[in-house]
Motif scaffolding. Structure first.
Motif, PDB file in Angstrom:
ATOM      1  N   GLY A  35       0.758  -0.853   0.276  1.00 17.61           N
ATOM      2  CA  GLY A  35      -0.141  -0.085   0.074  1.00 17.61           C
ATOM      3  C   GLY A  35       0.905   0.920  -0.305  1.00 17.61           C
ATOM      4  O   GLY A  35       0.605   2.380  -0.323  1.00 17.61           O
ATOM      5  N   LEU A  36       2.220   1.069   1.113  1.00 17.04           N
ATOM      6  CA  LEU A  36       3.075   2.560   0.760  1.00 17.04           C
ATOM      7  C   LEU A  36       3.198   2.381  -0.547  1.00 17.04           C
ATOM      8  O   LEU A  36       4.006   3.699  -0.860  1.00 17.04           O
ATOM      9  CB  LEU A  36       3.690   2.770   2.190  1.00 17.04           C
ATOM     10  N   THR A  37       3.831   1.646  -0.964  1.00 17.51           N
ATOM     11  CA  THR A  37       4.760   1.687  -1.766  1.00 17.51           C
ATOM     12  C   THR A  37       3.980   1.781  -2.744  1.00 17.51           C
ATOM     13  O   THR A  37       3.890   2.784  -4.234  1.00 17.51           O
ATOM     14  CB  THR A  37       4.863   0.405  -2.883  1.00 17.51           C
ATOM     15  N   LEU A  38       2.076   1.637  -3.438  1.00 16.71           N
ATOM     16  CA  LEU A  38       1.507   2.186  -4.378  1.00 16.71           C
ATOM     17  C   LEU A  38       0.655   3.495  -4.320  1.00 16.71           C
ATOM     18  O   LEU A  38       1.075   4.169  -5.161  1.00 16.71           O
ATOM     19  CB  LEU A  38       0.367   0.873  -4.422  1.00 16.71           C
ATOM     20  N   TYR A  39       0.836   4.805  -3.035  1.00 18.91           N
ATOM     21  CA  TYR A  39       1.171   5.392  -2.520  1.00 18.91           C
ATOM     22  C   TYR A  39       1.800   6.100  -3.366  1.00 18.91           C
ATOM     23  O   TYR A  39       1.499   7.457  -3.907  1.00 18.91           O
ATOM     24  CB  TYR A  39       1.200   5.710  -1.368  1.00 18.91           C
ATOM     25  N   GLY A  40       3.604   6.120  -2.967  1.00 15.42           N
ATOM     26  CA  GLY A  40       4.074   6.726  -3.761  1.00 15.42           C
ATOM     27  C   GLY A  40       3.530   6.620  -5.103  1.00 15.42           C
ATOM     28  O   GLY A  40       4.041   7.491  -5.954  1.00 15.42           O
ATOM     29  N   VAL A  41       3.682   5.582  -6.343  1.00 24.68           N
ATOM     30  CA  VAL A  41       3.810   5.462  -6.682  1.00 24.68           C
ATOM     31  C   VAL A  41       2.504   6.356  -7.456  1.00 24.68           C
ATOM     32  O   VAL A  41       2.696   7.054  -8.974  1.00 24.68           O
ATOM     33  CB  VAL A  41       3.662   3.393  -7.542  1.00 24.68           C
ATOM     34  N   SER A  42       1.599   5.935  -6.658  1.00 31.96           N
ATOM     35  CA  SER A  42       0.367   7.384  -7.512  1.00 31.96           C
ATOM     36  C   SER A  42       0.577   8.748  -7.146  1.00 31.96           C
ATOM     37  O   SER A  42       0.108   9.274  -8.138  1.00 31.96           O
ATOM     38  CB  SER A  42      -0.747   6.637  -6.715  1.00 31.96           C
ATOM     39  N   SER A  43       1.045   9.023  -6.502  1.00 28.43           N
ATOM     40  CA  SER A  43       1.682  10.139  -6.226  1.00 28.43           C
ATOM     41  C   SER A  43       2.288  10.928  -7.588  1.00 28.43           C
ATOM     42  O   SER A  43       2.038  11.867  -7.825  1.00 28.43           O
ATOM     43  CB  SER A  43       2.213  10.827  -5.076  1.00 28.43           C
ATOM     44  N   GLY A  50       1.193  16.296 -14.102  1.00 23.96           N
ATOM     45  CA  GLY A  50       0.793  17.606 -15.137  1.00 23.96           C
ATOM     46  C   GLY A  50      -0.472  18.392 -14.522  1.00 23.96           C
ATOM     47  O   GLY A  50      -1.016  19.176 -15.323  1.00 23.96           O
ATOM     48  N   LEU A  51      -1.377  17.674 -14.480  1.00 24.42           N
ATOM     49  CA  LEU A  51      -2.723  18.023 -14.186  1.00 24.42           C
ATOM     50  C   LEU A  51      -2.933  18.749 -12.680  1.00 24.42           C
ATOM     51  O   LEU A  51      -4.252  18.526 -12.557  1.00 24.42           O
ATOM     52  CB  LEU A  51      -3.799  17.179 -14.565  1.00 24.42           C
ATOM     53  N   GLY A  52      -2.062  18.476 -11.984  1.00 28.63           N
ATOM     54  CA  GLY A  52      -2.822  19.116 -10.258  1.00 28.63           C
ATOM     55  C   GLY A  52      -2.462  17.869  -9.795  1.00 28.63           C
ATOM     56  O   GLY A  52      -2.351  16.560  -9.272  1.00 28.63           O
ATOM     57  N   LEU A  53      -1.755  18.448  -8.484  1.00 24.49           N
ATOM     58  CA  LEU A  53      -1.578  17.110  -7.210  1.00 24.49           C
ATOM     59  C   LEU A  53      -2.887  16.704  -6.185  1.00 24.49           C
ATOM     60  O   LEU A  53      -2.886  17.821  -6.379  1.00 24.49           O
ATOM     61  CB  LEU A  53       0.057  17.259  -6.822  1.00 24.49           C
ATOM     62  N   GLU A  54      -2.426  16.057  -5.609  1.00 25.32           N
ATOM     63  CA  GLU A  54      -2.728  16.294  -4.253  1.00 25.32           C
ATOM     64  C   GLU A  54      -2.417  17.238  -2.856  1.00 25.32           C
ATOM     65  O   GLU A  54      -1.516  17.910  -3.315  1.00 25.32           O
ATOM     66  CB  GLU A  54      -2.840  14.283  -3.663  1.00 25.32           C
ATOM     67  N   PRO A  55      -3.309  17.453  -1.879  1.00 26.58           N
ATOM     68  CA  PRO A  55      -3.029  18.946  -1.562  1.00 26.58           C
ATOM     69  C   PRO A  55      -1.794  18.620  -1.098  1.00 26.58           C
ATOM     70  O   PRO A  55      -0.813  19.395  -1.179  1.00 26.58           O
ATOM     71  CB  PRO A  55      -4.544  18.537   0.144  1.00 26.58           C
ATOM     72  N   TRP A  56      -1.129  17.096  -0.228  1.00 26.99           N
ATOM     73  CA  TRP A  56       0.006  17.280   0.235  1.00 26.99           C
ATOM     74  C   TRP A  56       0.975  17.393  -0.212  1.00 26.99           C
ATOM     75  O   TRP A  56       2.325  17.482  -0.795  1.00 26.99           O
ATOM     76  CB  TRP A  56       0.591  16.639   1.615  1.00 26.99           C
ATOM     77  N   GLY A  57       1.214  16.628  -1.533  1.00 25.07           N
ATOM     78  CA  GLY A  57       1.973  16.917  -2.634  1.00 25.07           C
ATOM     79  C   GLY A  57       1.986  17.719  -3.629  1.00 25.07           C
ATOM     80  O   GLY A  57       3.099  18.389  -4.211  1.00 25.07           O
ATOM     81  N   VAL A  58       1.133  19.217  -3.765  1.00 30.27           N
ATOM     82  CA  VAL A  58       1.348  20.599  -3.539  1.00 30.27           C
ATOM     83  C   VAL A  58       2.603  21.122  -2.940  1.00 30.27           C
ATOM     84  O   VAL A  58       3.412  21.520  -3.158  1.00 30.27           O
ATOM     85  CB  VAL A  58       0.077  21.572  -3.543  1.00 30.27           C
ATOM     86  N   LEU A  59       2.395  20.925  -1.611  1.00 35.26           N
ATOM     87  CA  LEU A  59       3.498  21.457  -0.721  1.00 35.26           C
ATOM     88  C   LEU A  59       4.753  20.699  -1.296  1.00 35.26           C
ATOM     89  O   LEU A  59       5.974  21.456  -1.427  1.00 35.26           O
ATOM     90  CB  LEU A  59       3.013  21.142   0.648  1.00 35.26           C
ATOM     91  N   HIS A  60       4.617  19.872  -0.806  1.00 38.42           N
ATOM     92  CA  HIS A  60       5.972  19.038  -1.622  1.00 38.42           C
ATOM     93  C   HIS A  60       6.502  19.342  -2.594  1.00 38.42           C
ATOM     94  O   HIS A  60       7.835  19.187  -2.874  1.00 38.42           O
ATOM     95  CB  HIS A  60       5.801  17.185  -1.439  1.00 38.42           C
ATOM     96  N   GLN A  61       5.938  18.904  -3.448  1.00 34.96           N
ATOM     97  CA  GLN A  61       6.579  20.113  -4.750  1.00 34.96           C
ATOM     98  C   GLN A  61       6.829  21.291  -5.239  1.00 34.96           C
ATOM     99  O   GLN A  61       7.659  21.483  -5.713  1.00 34.96           O
ATOM    100  CB  GLN A  61       5.387  19.921  -5.984  1.00 34.96           C
ATOM    101  N   GLY A  62       6.003  22.359  -4.078  1.00 24.51           N
ATOM    102  CA  GLY A  62       6.987  23.425  -4.593  1.00 24.51           C
ATOM    103  C   GLY A  62       7.849  24.090  -3.046  1.00 24.51           C
ATOM    104  O   GLY A  62       9.114  24.026  -3.601  1.00 24.51           O
ATOM    105  N   LEU A  63       7.754  22.933  -2.640  1.00 28.58           N
ATOM    106  CA  LEU A  63       9.310  23.029  -1.020  1.00 28.58           C
ATOM    107  C   LEU A  63      10.554  22.398  -2.120  1.00 28.58           C
ATOM    108  O   LEU A  63      11.499  22.441  -2.276  1.00 28.58           O
ATOM    109  CB  LEU A  63       9.180  22.351  -0.382  1.00 28.58           C
ATOM    110  N   ALA A  64       9.894  21.065  -2.790  1.00 26.74           N
ATOM    111  CA  ALA A  64      10.870  21.285  -3.847  1.00 26.74           C
ATOM    112  C   ALA A  64      11.837  21.211  -4.733  1.00 26.74           C
ATOM    113  O   ALA A  64      12.977  21.597  -5.249  1.00 26.74           O
ATOM    114  CB  ALA A  64      10.277  19.323  -5.003  1.00 26.74           C
ATOM    115  N   GLU A  65      10.248  22.281  -5.411  1.00 22.09           N
ATOM    116  CA  GLU A  65      11.008  23.538  -6.686  1.00 22.09           C
ATOM    117  C   GLU A  65      12.492  25.151  -5.717  1.00 22.09           C
ATOM    118  O   GLU A  65      13.343  24.905  -6.522  1.00 22.09           O
ATOM    119  CB  GLU A  65      10.114  24.110  -6.695  1.00 22.09           C
TER     120      GLU A  65
END
Length: 254
Positions: A35-43, A50-65
């Motif tokens: 489950g955890l592996t597939l969660y990472g794959v899905s994210s 490129g059409l938008g991320l889940e809420p925490w994914g938006v934060l992670h991507q912003g911080l990565a940038e």
């Protein structure tokens, strides 16, 4: 995805070692890590769409940038930081909690290394749909494993317990703040973010019941004469451990 790795509907204190027993231990461990592996794959698929991320994914991507780190590494750092916030709100982690911090980020970076960028709706839309559905599958798998909530889920339910506010309100407040911060930092918000918010609750609810492990998880029977419905022994043996105020409920509410 409540305060116990042996999760009962009443909820009891958990520890990382608790829950490591029972007839279905192997199955539960497999479910947790798949489950955890597939969660990472899905994210990662949501990132590539490129059409938008889940809420925490938006934060992670912003911080990565802003930092130049990979989004998976940022996910691990944020997960660890959120886990530290459990200390003042007296939440206790389980095996699934600690595993969540690392497994999702590693799987996400691994998938991003293998899946190239996709351009054009013909490729983006199917990738988005696959990412959302796979995220629902992953959520059902790791919650049903009953090894404790993820750091972010536990933060929601811990604040719910301390403040007395509804889970819906606490979750909404946290995720609005997360999305707004991530967007300000350069994270991707789009139609995928909205579709994810609408779809993840029903999807996770469906797959949670699909992957429920029948290991002594029973629904508390109502008092005689209370007029409440009673689960049959067969139904009670497969009911997933999702009770009011639990991380499972925090995730499953849209």
């Amino acid at each position: 995805m409540s305060q116990s790795t042996t999760t009962t509907l009443g909820g009891s204190p958990l520890s990382i070692a608790s829950g490591l027993h029972g007839r279905h231990l192997t199955r539960r461990l497999v479910q947790l890590y798949v489950g955890l592996t597939l969660y990472g794959v899905s994210s990662a698929l949501l990132v590539r769409s490129g059409l938008g991320l889940e809420p925490w994914g938006v934060l992670h991507q912003g911080l990565a940038e802003k930092t130049g780190l990979t989004i998976g590494v940022v996910s691990i750092i944020v997960g660890a930081a959120v886990l530290l916030l459990w200390i003042p709100i007296r939440q206790k982690p389980g095996l699934g909690t600690v595993s969540n911090v690392f497994a999702i980020g590693i799987a996400m970076d691994g998938t991003l290394a293998l899946v190239p960028d996709v351009h054009g709706p013909a490729g983006q839309v199917p990738l988005l749909a696959l990412g959302i559905v796979l995220n629902g599958v992953a959520t059902g798998l790791y919650i049903a494993a009953r090894f404790g909530p993820g750091p972010r889920d536990g933060l929601m339910t811990g604040l719910h317990r301390l403040t007395g506010r509804s889970i819906r309100l606490v979750r909404t407040a946290i995720e609005v703040a997360v999305v707004a911060t991530g967007f300000a930092l350069g994270g991707s918000v789009g139609v995928g973010t909205v579709l994810y918010a609408l779809a993840i609750g029903p999807l996770a609810q469906y797959f949670l019941r699909w992957f429920a492990v029948p290991e002594g998880v029973t629904q508390a029977a109502p008092e005689p004469g209370s007029g409440g419905p009673e689960a049959s022994p067969e139904e009670a043996s497969v009911l997933p451990a999702v009770a009011p105020g639990t991380p499972g409920q925090a995730i499953l509410r849209p």
